[in-house]
Design a protein around this motif. Structure first.
Motif, PDB file in Angstrom:
ATOM      1  N   VAL A  38      -5.276  -6.160   0.027  1.00  0.00           N
ATOM      2  CA  VAL A  38      -4.019  -5.413   0.206  1.00  0.00           C
ATOM      3  C   VAL A  38      -3.651  -5.505   1.684  1.00  0.00           C
ATOM      4  CG1 VAL A  38      -2.841  -3.216  -0.093  1.00  0.00           C
ATOM      5  CG2 VAL A  38      -4.645  -3.877  -1.680  1.00  0.00           C
ATOM      6  N   THR A  39      -2.753  -6.411   2.004  1.00  0.00           N
ATOM      7  CA  THR A  39      -2.443  -6.693   3.405  1.00  0.00           C
ATOM      8  C   THR A  39      -1.053  -6.237   3.821  1.00  0.00           C
ATOM      9  OG1 THR A  39      -1.648  -8.899   2.785  1.00  0.00           O
ATOM     10  CG2 THR A  39      -3.962  -8.695   3.418  1.00  0.00           C
ATOM     11  N   SER A  40      -0.210  -5.885   2.866  1.00  0.00           N
ATOM     12  CA  SER A  40       1.168  -5.533   3.194  1.00  0.00           C
ATOM     13  C   SER A  40       1.413  -4.049   3.013  1.00  0.00           C
ATOM     14  CB  SER A  40       2.149  -6.318   2.316  1.00  0.00           C
ATOM     15  OG  SER A  40       3.489  -5.908   2.561  1.00  0.00           O
ATOM     16  N   ALA A  41       2.254  -3.520   3.888  1.00  0.00           N
ATOM     17  CA  ALA A  41       2.712  -2.144   3.720  1.00  0.00           C
ATOM     18  C   ALA A  41       3.773  -2.099   2.626  1.00  0.00           C
ATOM     19  CB  ALA A  41       3.283  -1.620   5.035  1.00  0.00           C
TER      20      ALA A  41
ATOM     21  N   TYR B  91      -3.373   7.689   5.454  1.00  0.00           N
ATOM     22  CA  TYR B  91      -2.320   6.749   5.809  1.00  0.00           C
ATOM     23  C   TYR B  91      -1.344   6.631   4.644  1.00  0.00           C
ATOM     24  CZ  TYR B  91      -4.958   5.229   9.907  1.00  0.00           C
ATOM     25  OH  TYR B  91      -5.615   5.178  11.114  1.00  0.00           O
ATOM     26  N   VAL B  92      -0.056   6.589   4.980  1.00  0.00           N
ATOM     27  CA  VAL B  92       0.998   6.532   3.966  1.00  0.00           C
ATOM     28  C   VAL B  92       1.875   5.310   4.228  1.00  0.00           C
ATOM     29  CG1 VAL B  92       3.043   7.694   3.066  1.00  0.00           C
ATOM     30  CG2 VAL B  92       1.004   9.017   3.623  1.00  0.00           C
ATOM     31  N   GLY B  93       2.189   4.574   3.161  1.00  0.00           N
ATOM     32  CA  GLY B  93       3.076   3.419   3.274  1.00  0.00           C
ATOM     33  C   GLY B  93       2.449   2.200   3.885  1.00  0.00           C
ATOM     34  N   GLY B  94       1.224   2.292   4.325  1.00  0.00           N
ATOM     35  CA  GLY B  94       0.514   1.207   4.980  1.00  0.00           C
ATOM     36  C   GLY B  94      -0.620   1.789   5.787  1.00  0.00           C
TER      37      GLY B  94
ATOM     38  N   LEU C 260       0.838  -1.202   0.000  1.00  0.00           N
ATOM     39  CA  LEU C 260       0.000   0.000   0.000  1.00  0.00           C
ATOM     40  C   LEU C 260       0.868   1.245   0.000  1.00  0.00           C
ATOM     41  CD1 LEU C 260      -2.900   1.151   0.241  1.00  0.00           C
ATOM     42  CD2 LEU C 260      -2.582   1.125   2.727  1.00  0.00           C
ATOM     43  N   LEU C 261       0.584   2.173  -0.903  1.00  0.00           N
ATOM     44  CA  LEU C 261       1.324   3.436  -0.973  1.00  0.00           C
ATOM     45  C   LEU C 261       0.615   4.528  -0.176  1.00  0.00           C
ATOM     46  CD1 LEU C 261       2.376   3.273  -4.716  1.00  0.00           C
ATOM     47  CD2 LEU C 261       3.837   2.973  -2.718  1.00  0.00           C
ATOM     48  N   PHE C 262      -0.693   4.717  -0.389  1.00  0.00           N
ATOM     49  CA  PHE C 262      -1.450   5.635   0.471  1.00  0.00           C
ATOM     50  C   PHE C 262      -2.921   5.256   0.451  1.00  0.00           C
ATOM     51  CE2 PHE C 262      -2.003   8.076  -3.505  1.00  0.00           C
ATOM     52  CZ  PHE C 262      -3.352   8.387  -3.441  1.00  0.00           C
ATOM     53  N   PHE C 263      -3.607   5.636   1.531  1.00  0.00           N
ATOM     54  CA  PHE C 263      -5.059   5.479   1.645  1.00  0.00           C
ATOM     55  C   PHE C 263      -5.601   6.749   2.262  1.00  0.00           C
ATOM     56  CE2 PHE C 263      -8.870   4.429   4.080  1.00  0.00           C
ATOM     57  CZ  PHE C 263      -9.645   3.794   3.108  1.00  0.00           C
TER      58      PHE C 263
END
Length: 679
Positions: free
Chosen positions: A363-366, A351-354, A262-265
């Motif tokens: 999407v479970t990994s940072a 959220y950034v990076g995870g 994940l890059l950002f949410f």
């Protein structure tokens, strides 16, 4: 007043002789439209009229990779662009479908290589009508221009370049044949003067100013410290405005070798905007209502996990969002629902990076890797907000398993690499240097025998991790024992130590001899005549005798020492040991330190006292035995009556001491107060 005159007045407002500084942020630009009076193109006045004679500008920029400063669009595919590339000035033109490239002052030591962010650079370009003969001056210094197409006629800014003008950044109107200037320069521009008359573009009269500040802030070049995400559950929760807004801008750089993360949410129960990696490609996802199916698009390119820095930015307007890559190309476009342009996004967090929980199914990994230069803006169409740089370390609400001291590749693997033969690189374990890969999954590495190729020519090789060591025979030196030893070929004399220069060719000058005392010279073969240097004290020395490696002074009576400087006295041989020796008329005496006694201060006082204790005890025992024997004899002869015994002066002299002896029961009664006894 004719329409042509009216247009000329309008053009004069756009081109003035007054300098006005502006800052164009990342993703921003300044744009002028070509005004055509009464749709008569022949009456249009080009915005860069006179640039073929001279173009002059002053600027400083933040993007050290370079980028676009000015783009003039012409008819058809014709265009003129200028900016910074490879640390120098770069000009790109498309003239009659012919690509023309010009550059000057480029390379590692180019004109912009070591220019600080705070310093303005003034550039003057003369003679663009004939590119082959054009020249450039940078801060008054002439820079040679090279051209890819010698002999070609330069652009006509009067007839060819009749189109919009873009300054300071890249937008959808910018289309170029190469990617060299397809980046945001992020400049502070002091002025742009056109023509020999020096007409100055008026930035205030531009038709569009997107993320442009009227003054250049002191900290305009935001970089921010790189952050390393070290675990599959890492994240940074940023402190940003989460009130409902119509538009969103998010940009950053990242590095990883992981296929997913994940890059950002930016979202909550009411909707979300997200970007993540899947199989090396980027996936853009949008939902502005928090229900229904997400709008989702995967990039065609799947090399975003190549370990290099990747720059991306996401721009959302209502129900639409666009992902731009580092070259400014639209890599993905999504539209949610009806595509309404004024739809606000109701979010609760960025959220950034995870993330601290699973926010996107699957999407479970940072992001196992690094991120930097994060910029963000959330705004309404009527109240546009310029993006601001956010420090991931200083502008967060909380974070987990993140290192903020830079990009630390070796700290980004989860789980950690299990073997010393492996090394971590941006989320992926590789074989460490000096090891070869036996299998990839699972990763098995074996040590490479660096001695296998026998690198030691005249010596014994010992294998080391990613290295080897040669133990050379005495005749050779060097890393591979391939160079003759100067110490062996030109040895030192008289036991001197020889120090070899490992890199120099063999020769007497390639080694150094460290001589013992008494010798000198390149080989330490020359004896030093110390007697010639008057080493013995005059008047008290009979003679000085020199011998190989040393000397000896023959002293007169009463003096000694290597140079006859020590007088012979009773204290000469240090008779006082730990004490101080004092010369007296008849000899010497000792001043002993605390704890010692004796003529030579050699006896420790405590031990001395202990050594006399057995004697004292022995004497006391003897006296006691004698007294007891005498008392026994007197009692036996009846000399004393009752309980009293008189001891005459035969034992104690004439003093006539009297002693009494008592039975035990008598003493007991006395203890109860019945008697008083006196000695």
């Amino acid at each position: 007043m004719s329409s042509a005159w009216g247009f000329w007045i309008l053009f004069s407002v756009q081109v003035l002789s007054v300098h006005s500084e502006v800052f164009v942020d990342k993703g921003g630009y300044i744009m002028y439209y070509l005004r055509v009076p009464e749709n008569n193109l022949t009456q249009a006045v080009p915005l860069l009229l006179g640039a073929g004679d001279q173009l002059k500008f002053s600027f400083r920029h933040c993007n050290k990779d370079g980028g676009l400063l000015l783009y003039q669009r012409g008819s058809g595919n014709t265009y003129f662009a200028i900016g910074v590339y490879n640390n120098g000035i770069y000009i790109e033109m498309n003239l009659n479908d012919t690509l023309v490239e010009m550059s000057g002052g480029t390379g590692p030591s180019g004109v912009f290589a070591d220019v600080p962010d705070s310093r303005y650079t003034e550039v003057t370009i003369v003679g663009l009508r004939q590119p082959e003969h054009a020249n450039v001056t940078v801060d008054g210094r002439t820079v040679m221009l090279s051209t890819s197409t010698p002999g070609i006629q330069g652009p006509s800014f009067t007839t060819d370049m009749l189109g919009s003008l873009v300054i300071g950044g890249v937008n959808s109107h910018v289309m170029m044949k190469t990617e060299k200037l397809n980046k945001d320069l992020i400049p502070c521009i002091s002025f742009i003067d056109v023509g020999l008359e020096g007409r100055t573009l008026d930035f205030n009269s531009a038709d569009v100013k997107h993320w442009v500040s009227p003054m250049c802030p002191a900290n305009s070049c935001f970089s921010g410290t790189s952050a390393t995400f070290t675990s599959v559950d890492s994240y940074v929760h940023l402190d940003v405005d989460v009130s409902p807004k119509n538009q969103t801008f998010i940009g950053f750089k990242f590095r990883t070798r992981m296929k997913a993360g994940l890059l950002f949410f930016f979202g909550g129960p009411g909707g979300w905007l997200a970007l993540y990696l899947r199989n090396g490609a980027l996936v853009l996802r949008l939902n502005t209502e928090g229900r229904g199916r997400d709008a989702m698009k995967t990039t065609s390119e799947s090399t975003f996990n190549d370990g290099e820095w990747q720059e991306v930015r996401v721009v959302r307007q209502g129900d639409k969002a666009v992902l731009f890559d580092g070259n400014g190309h639209a890599a993905a476009l999504v539209t949610y629902g009806s595509g309404e342009m004024l739809k606000p996004l109701h979010v609760t967090a960025l959220y950034v990076g995870g993330a601290n929980t699973t926010v996107i199914p699957g999407v479970t990994s940072a992001l196992l890797g690094c991120m930097e230069e994060f910029i963000f803006a959330s705004f309404d169409a009527v109240t546009e907000s310029q993006p601001r740089g956010l420090s991931l370390s200083n502008n967060n609400i909380d974070s987990r398993h993140v290192v903020f001291e830079g990009c630390t590749e070796s700290e980004s693997c989860d789980p950690r690499c299990p073997s010393p033969a492996q090394t971590c690189s941006l989320g992926v374990c590789d074989c460490a240097p000096g090891h070869s890969e036996v299998t990839r999954d699972p990763l098995v590495c074996s040590d490479i025998d660096d001695c296998a190729e026998e690198p030691c020519v005249h010596g014994v090789c010992t294998d080391q991790p990613n290295d080897y060591i040669c133990e050379c025979t005495p005749e050779y030196k060097g890393r591979n024992c391939s160079v003759e030893s100067s110490c062996y070929k030109f040895p030192c004399s008289n036991g001197a130590t020889c120090v070899e220069d490992q890199t120099s060719p063999p020769g007497i000058e390639s080694r150094t001899c460290h001589c013992f005392q008494g010798y000198e010279g390149v080989n330490c073969s020359k004896d030093i005549d110390e007697c010639s240097e008057n080493v013995c004290v005059a008047n008290i020395t009979r003679a000085c005798v020199n011998y190989p490696g040393g000397f000896s002074c023959l002293c007169v009576e009463g003096w000694t020492g290597q140079d006859c400087s020590e007088e012979i006295t009773p204290c000469h041989e240090h008779p006082c040991g730990l004490g101080i020796c004092n010369v007296t008329t008849g000899g010497y005496n000792c001043t002993c330190p605390d704890g010692t006694i004796g003529q030579e201060c050699a006896r420790i006082l405590a031990l001395y006292r202990q050594s006399h204790l057995p004697i004292v005890i022995g004497v006391a025992v003897v006296i006691t035995i004698v007294l007891c024997a005498l008392l026994y004899i007197l009692l036996k002869k009846g000399k004393c009556k009752g309980m009293e015994i008189c001891l005459k002066s035969k034992i104690f002299g004439d003093r006539g001491y009297r002693y009494r002896l008592f039975k035990a029961e008598t003493l007991q009664r006395g203890a109860r107060g019945q008697y008083q006894f006196f000695l």
